[in-house]
Write an enzyme that holds these catalytic residues in place. Structure first.
Site, PDB file in Angstrom:
ATOM      1  N   ARG A   1       0.745  -1.100  -0.161  1.00  0.00           N
ATOM      2  CA  ARG A   1       0.048   0.113  -0.020  1.00  0.00           C
ATOM      3  C   ARG A   1       0.998   1.367  -0.022  1.00  0.00           C
ATOM      4  O   ARG A   1       1.772   1.217   0.949  1.00  0.00           O
ATOM      5  CB  ARG A   1      -1.049   0.060   1.177  1.00  0.00           C
TER       6      ARG A   1
ATOM      7  N   HIS B   1      -7.720   6.873   0.256  1.00  0.00           N
ATOM      8  CA  HIS B   1      -8.437   5.889   0.749  1.00  0.00           C
ATOM      9  C   HIS B   1      -9.181   5.177  -0.594  1.00  0.00           C
ATOM     10  O   HIS B   1     -10.195   4.537  -0.427  1.00  0.00           O
ATOM     11  CB  HIS B   1      -9.828   6.135   1.675  1.00  0.00           C
TER      12      HIS B   1
ATOM     13  N   LEU C   1     -14.915   5.749   7.589  1.00  0.00           N
ATOM     14  CA  LEU C   1     -14.735   6.350   8.796  1.00  0.00           C
ATOM     15  C   LEU C   1     -14.113   5.379   9.992  1.00  0.00           C
ATOM     16  O   LEU C   1     -14.276   4.548  10.357  1.00  0.00           O
ATOM     17  CB  LEU C   1     -16.044   6.665   9.328  1.00  0.00           C
TER      18      LEU C   1
ATOM     19  N   VAL D   1     -14.985   2.777  12.439  1.00  0.00           N
ATOM     20  CA  VAL D   1     -16.237   3.717  13.169  1.00  0.00           C
ATOM     21  C   VAL D   1     -17.395   3.332  12.334  1.00  0.00           C
ATOM     22  O   VAL D   1     -18.708   2.919  12.902  1.00  0.00           O
ATOM     23  CB  VAL D   1     -15.734   5.018  13.191  1.00  0.00           C
TER      24      VAL D   1
ATOM     25  N   GLU E   1     -18.120   0.823  10.521  1.00  0.00           N
ATOM     26  CA  GLU E   1     -18.767  -0.437  10.471  1.00  0.00           C
ATOM     27  C   GLU E   1     -19.458  -0.824  11.793  1.00  0.00           C
ATOM     28  O   GLU E   1     -20.183  -1.640  12.190  1.00  0.00           O
ATOM     29  CB  GLU E   1     -17.586  -1.613  10.194  1.00  0.00           C
TER      30      GLU E   1
HETATM   31  P1  ADP Z   1      -7.474   2.718  10.617  1.00  0.00           P
HETATM   32  O1  ADP Z   1      -7.719   4.162   9.705  1.00  0.00           O
HETATM   33  O2  ADP Z   1      -6.317   2.914  11.345  1.00  0.00           O
HETATM   34  O3  ADP Z   1      -7.404   1.494   9.547  1.00  0.00           O
HETATM   35  P2  ADP Z   1      -9.936   1.520  11.449  1.00  0.00           P
HETATM   36  O4  ADP Z   1     -10.695   1.413  10.231  1.00  0.00           O
HETATM   37  O5  ADP Z   1      -9.472  -0.023  11.979  1.00  0.00           O
HETATM   38  O6  ADP Z   1      -8.624   2.575  11.516  1.00  0.00           O
HETATM   39  O7  ADP Z   1     -10.677   2.269  12.367  1.00  0.00           O
HETATM   40  C1  ADP Z   1     -10.233   2.312  13.932  1.00  0.00           C
HETATM   41  C2  ADP Z   1     -11.186   2.973  14.771  1.00  0.00           C
HETATM   42  O8  ADP Z   1     -12.540   2.314  14.640  1.00  0.00           O
HETATM   43  C3  ADP Z   1     -10.826   3.168  16.209  1.00  0.00           C
HETATM   44  O9  ADP Z   1     -10.000   4.029  16.715  1.00  0.00           O
HETATM   45  C4  ADP Z   1     -12.314   3.197  16.773  1.00  0.00           C
HETATM   46  O10 ADP Z   1     -12.583   4.773  16.845  1.00  0.00           O
HETATM   47  C5  ADP Z   1     -13.425   2.598  15.642  1.00  0.00           C
HETATM   48  N1  ADP Z   1     -13.793   1.514  16.502  1.00  0.00           N
HETATM   49  C6  ADP Z   1     -13.234   0.174  16.257  1.00  0.00           C
HETATM   50  N2  ADP Z   1     -14.345  -0.549  16.975  1.00  0.00           N
HETATM   51  C7  ADP Z   1     -15.307   0.190  17.373  1.00  0.00           C
HETATM   52  C8  ADP Z   1     -16.540  -0.017  18.059  1.00  0.00           C
HETATM   53  N3  ADP Z   1     -17.016  -1.792  18.273  1.00  0.00           N
HETATM   54  N4  ADP Z   1     -17.322   0.903  18.122  1.00  0.00           N
HETATM   55  C9  ADP Z   1     -16.790   2.050  17.823  1.00  0.00           C
HETATM   56  N5  ADP Z   1     -15.980   2.299  17.262  1.00  0.00           N
HETATM   57  C10 ADP Z   1     -15.101   1.455  16.805  1.00  0.00           C
END
Ligand code: ADP
Length: 384
Positions: free
Chosen positions: A78, A167, A196, A318, A320
């Site tokens: 990536r 993205h 998100l 967020v 999902e």
């Molecule tokens: P990245 O941009 O690092 O790939 P992700 O898509 O993995 O990020 O998202 C990570 C964020 O998702 C976490 O910081 C958190 O805020 C949010 N998150 C993960 N699981 C949950 C959940 N069950 N409920 C709410 N927010 C969540």
């Protein structure tokens, strides 16, 4: 042997890896090596990207995966920024590395560690093709009206300034999956995708082609993110530089690492943010409100860009998982044909799913993103 691709996402302090079977979509193994360059007293960190690569191989081995038995056909990397010219998945050679190095000033936080990751992986796995897959690729053909900043055209031209968008791998994958889920041809759909995660971006897509996206020259523009501000008045940068005596690096670091939800509410993880709001934390409440307000502004803008939208899709950590964010992002839009079914929205189901009521004019979906699979498939496409 089933063929597989090793997908690497090399950041400054971590390397995420996944071994993916592009044909079946199966995930063979994945993990993350963290604390690169942070070999503290606890002996947990790793010295550099080369050491991190060794840890990847050791982790695979300790999970019972011998490299020679994985059927690896490529390593997919990536890469955040492809600049104006690099947008197709590209087999890496020395000339491509040189080109990526020239692009580093456009993405100083992201591209240098990606280049390091590619270099150590090429040394470790010299017999495999290494393919760079760019986060900017999907948005390469953004219409000029959306891609162009209203600044001095000669300056923009000389410095390759445009809205690149990021993205892209996720926006493309998720919009394609949304069409599959709906059983509708991609070409027939007007879509809004809300990615998100810690980083966050929105896109408007017509017939599978993006017509607008929220990130710009760098991944800082647009939505409020975990630690990034998203949109600010550029005037605040000059003000801080001139009056507060902050250096350009200080300001960049503040806007990237100490802003967004963390900068306002002291917390990056939305689960914890909600807990703080519940306990009456006003700063956490404001952080959430600013996040939602920005998101709604973008959704409104993209509805106007599209005229009508068939589908709105939430994805990434967020998007999902956080039913409250989805509810608050779309509340009060029934007059525009946008509604959520409360029960479906709260469902703990992790698969792609509809969360709008039956028969609503706009279908609202949650679709898990899978950038690793999309990168693996891009590799096999370019390698034929
Ligand atoms: P990245 O941009 O690092 O790939 P992700 O898509 O993995 O990020 O998202 C990570 C964020 O998702 C976490 O910081 C958190 O805020 C949010 N998150 C993960 N699981 C949950 C959940 N069950 N409920 C709410 N927010 C969540």
């Amino acid at each position: 042997m089933t063929r597989s691709v090793l997908v690497l996402n090399s950041g400054s302090s971590s390397v995420k890896y996944a071994v993916v079977e592009p044909d079946s979509g199966g995930l063979v193994a994945d993990g993350i090596v963290e604390r690169i360059g942070d070999t503290g007293d606890d002996g947990q960190g790793v010295a550099d990207h080369a050491a991190a690569m060794q840890v990847v191989f050791e982790s695979l081995a300790s999970d019972g995966h011998r490299l020679e038995d994985l059927g690896l056909v490529a390593v997919g990397h990536r890469v955040v920024h492809g600049g104006p010219d690099l947008y197709q998945p590209t087999v890496v050679d020395n000339a491509v590395i040189k080109r990526l190095e020239e692009l580093s000033p456009l993405a100083p936080l992201h591209n240098p560690p990606a280049i390091k990751g590619i270099e150590v992986a090429r040394k470790a796995l010299p017999d495999l093709p290494h393919v760079a897959v760019f986060d900017t690729a999907f948005f390469h053909d953004l219409p000029p009206a959306a891609a162009t900043y209203a600044i001095d055209a000669d300056v923009a031209d000389e410095w390759r300034i445009r809205r690149y968008g990021f993205h892209g791998t996720s926006h493309q994958y998720v919009s394609e999956q949304a069409a599959v889920f709906l059983g509708a041809p991609l070409e027939s759909l007007r879509q809004i995708v809300l990615h998100l995660g810690n980083g966050a971006s929105a896109s408007a897509i017509v017939g599978g082609r993006p017509v607008e996206t929220s990130m710009g020259l760098t991944p800082m523009e647009g939505l409020v993110m975990g630690t990034r501000s998203g949109d600010v008045d550029p005037g605040l940068i000059f003000y801080l530089w001139r009056e507060a005596g902050l250096s350009v690096e200080d300001i960049e670091s503040m806007l990237n690492r100490r802003s967004g939800v963390r900068g306002l509410g002291g917390e990056i993880d939305f689960r914890e943010l909600h807990r703080r709001i519940e306990s009456g934390d006003d700063a956490a409440r404001l952080a959430y409100d600013v996040y939602i307000h920005r998101l709604r502004k973008y959704i409104g803008a993209y509805l106007a860009v599209l005229g009508t939208t068939d589908v709105i899709t939430f994805t990434a950590g967020v998007g999902e998982n956080d039913a409250a964010v989805r509810r608050d992002a779309l509340s009060g839009l029934a007059a525009l044909g946008i509604e959520l079914d409360e029960h479906l929205n709260e469902s703990p189901d992790r698969n792609a799913r509809r969360i709008s009521p039956d028969g609503a004019a706009t279908t609202v979906l949650v679709v898990p993103t899978d950038e690793e699979l999309a990168i693996a498939r891009a590799c096999t496409r370019v390698l034929g």
